[in-house]
Design an enzyme around this catalytic site. Structure first.
Site, short mmCIF file in Angstrom:
data_model
loop_
_atom_site.label_atom_id
_atom_site.label_comp_id
_atom_site.label_asym_id
_atom_site.label_seq_id
_atom_site.Cartn_x
_atom_site.Cartn_y
_atom_site.Cartn_z
N THR A 7 0.85 -1.22 0.07
CA THR A 7 -0.08 -0.06 0.06
C THR A 7 0.85 1.29 -0.01
OG1 THR A 7 -1.69 1.13 1.28
CG2 THR A 7 -0.26 -0.26 2.39
N LYS A 12 -3.03 3.88 6.17
CA LYS A 12 -3.19 2.25 6.18
C LYS A 12 -1.74 1.59 6.59
CE LYS A 12 -5.80 1.06 2.08
NZ LYS A 12 -5.86 0.24 0.82
N ASP A 69 -7.01 -3.88 0.49
CA ASP A 69 -7.87 -3.21 -0.34
C ASP A 69 -9.38 -2.94 0.39
OD1 ASP A 69 -8.06 -1.85 -3.13
OD2 ASP A 69 -9.96 -2.70 -3.00
N GLY A 151 -9.22 9.02 6.16
CA GLY A 151 -10.10 8.84 5.30
C GLY A 151 -11.37 9.27 5.71
N TYR A 152 -12.45 8.34 5.67
CA TYR A 152 -13.79 8.49 6.24
C TYR A 152 -13.97 8.39 7.78
CZ TYR A 152 -14.68 7.93 1.16
OH TYR A 152 -14.70 8.35 -0.18
N LYS A 173 -9.15 2.18 17.72
CA LYS A 173 -9.23 1.75 16.41
C LYS A 173 -9.18 0.47 16.11
CE LYS A 173 -9.25 2.79 11.58
NZ LYS A 173 -8.98 3.87 10.35
N HIS A 178 -12.10 -3.11 10.67
CA HIS A 178 -12.03 -3.96 9.65
C HIS A 178 -10.53 -4.60 9.14
CE1 HIS A 178 -11.59 0.07 8.55
NE2 HIS A 178 -11.28 -0.15 7.13
#
Ligand code: ITT
Length: 196
Positions: A7, A12, A69, A151-152, A173, A178
């Site tokens: 990445t 990430k 991903d 990011g979001y 987190k 995920h």
């Protein structure tokens, strides 16, 4: 055991290094291996794109490569931004602008159930690979809040917590993300195959 992360996303990379830190693996980044090209993500699923990235970086370095991903799926937007999460609203938007774009698309919708998903793939120089998936459920909030993560994260309210992902500490987190779920499963598979 040595692995290169496939990445280029600094958020990430930080999280993957934190999560994989306990494994004792030697984790290198693309930069540390002198990789300066972009891998075109031509797949239509998280799995396909993770495989494309892992294979490309493994072949370029000769080392086992781990790709992530991932993306955000919003129910009321029929699963958007999905595999297009990193470029949603335009290639050159900042994360803040991308969050604002998504909030605008959600205006007038009643519910904002969403989830983050992540597929990780470890691709080995002999052409074999292993894959694992993770997800994290939540809702989109109308006002961004918090400065952690990337990011979001500022617009994603984590299910079961009264906080956005960006209001959590990095340890918090990493406990529920995920990415953590996917990498924990991948680590177990690597263990079963004798890599640690
Ligand atoms: P690489 O391809 O180099 O890994 P990328 O950012 O382009 O980096 P993806 O194609 O997988 O990676 O896009 C994932 C996007 O989904 C990412 O850019 C964020 O916008 C979003 N995303 C993924 N995981 C996230 C997380 O934990 N928190 C917030 N946003 C996340």
């Amino acid at each position: 055991m040595k692995f290169v992360l496939a990445t280029a996303n600094p958020g990430k990379i930080r999280e993957m290094r934190e999560i994989l830190g306990a494994t004792g693996f030697n984790i290198l980044t693309r930069d540390e291996c002198g990789i300066d090209f972009e891998v075109e993500e031509t797949g239509s699923t998280f799995f396909e794109n993770a495989l494309i990235k892992a294979k490309a970086i493994c072949e370029a370095t000769g080392m086992s490569a781990i790709a992530d991903d991932s993306g955000l799926l919003v129910d009321a937007l029929n699963g958007e931004p999905g595999v297009y999460s990193s470029s949603y609203g335009g290639e050159n938007l900042s994360s803040d602008e991308r969050c604002a774009y998504l909030l605008k698309k959600l205006q007038g919708k009643e519910q904002a159930r969403a989830k983050f998903v992540c597929t990780v793939i470890c691709y080995f120089p002999d052409g074999e690979y292993i894959a694992a998936e993770g997800e994290c459920l939540g809702h989109i909030v109308s006002q961004p809040s918090g400065s952690g993560g990337f990011g979001y994260d500022p617009i994603f309210l984590v299910e079961g917590k009264n906080k956005t992902m960006a209001e959590l500490t990095s340890d918090e987190k990493n406990e529920i993300s995920h990415r953590n779920e996917a990498l924990s499963k991948l680590t177990l598979l690597l263990k079963e195959r004798g890599y640690m």
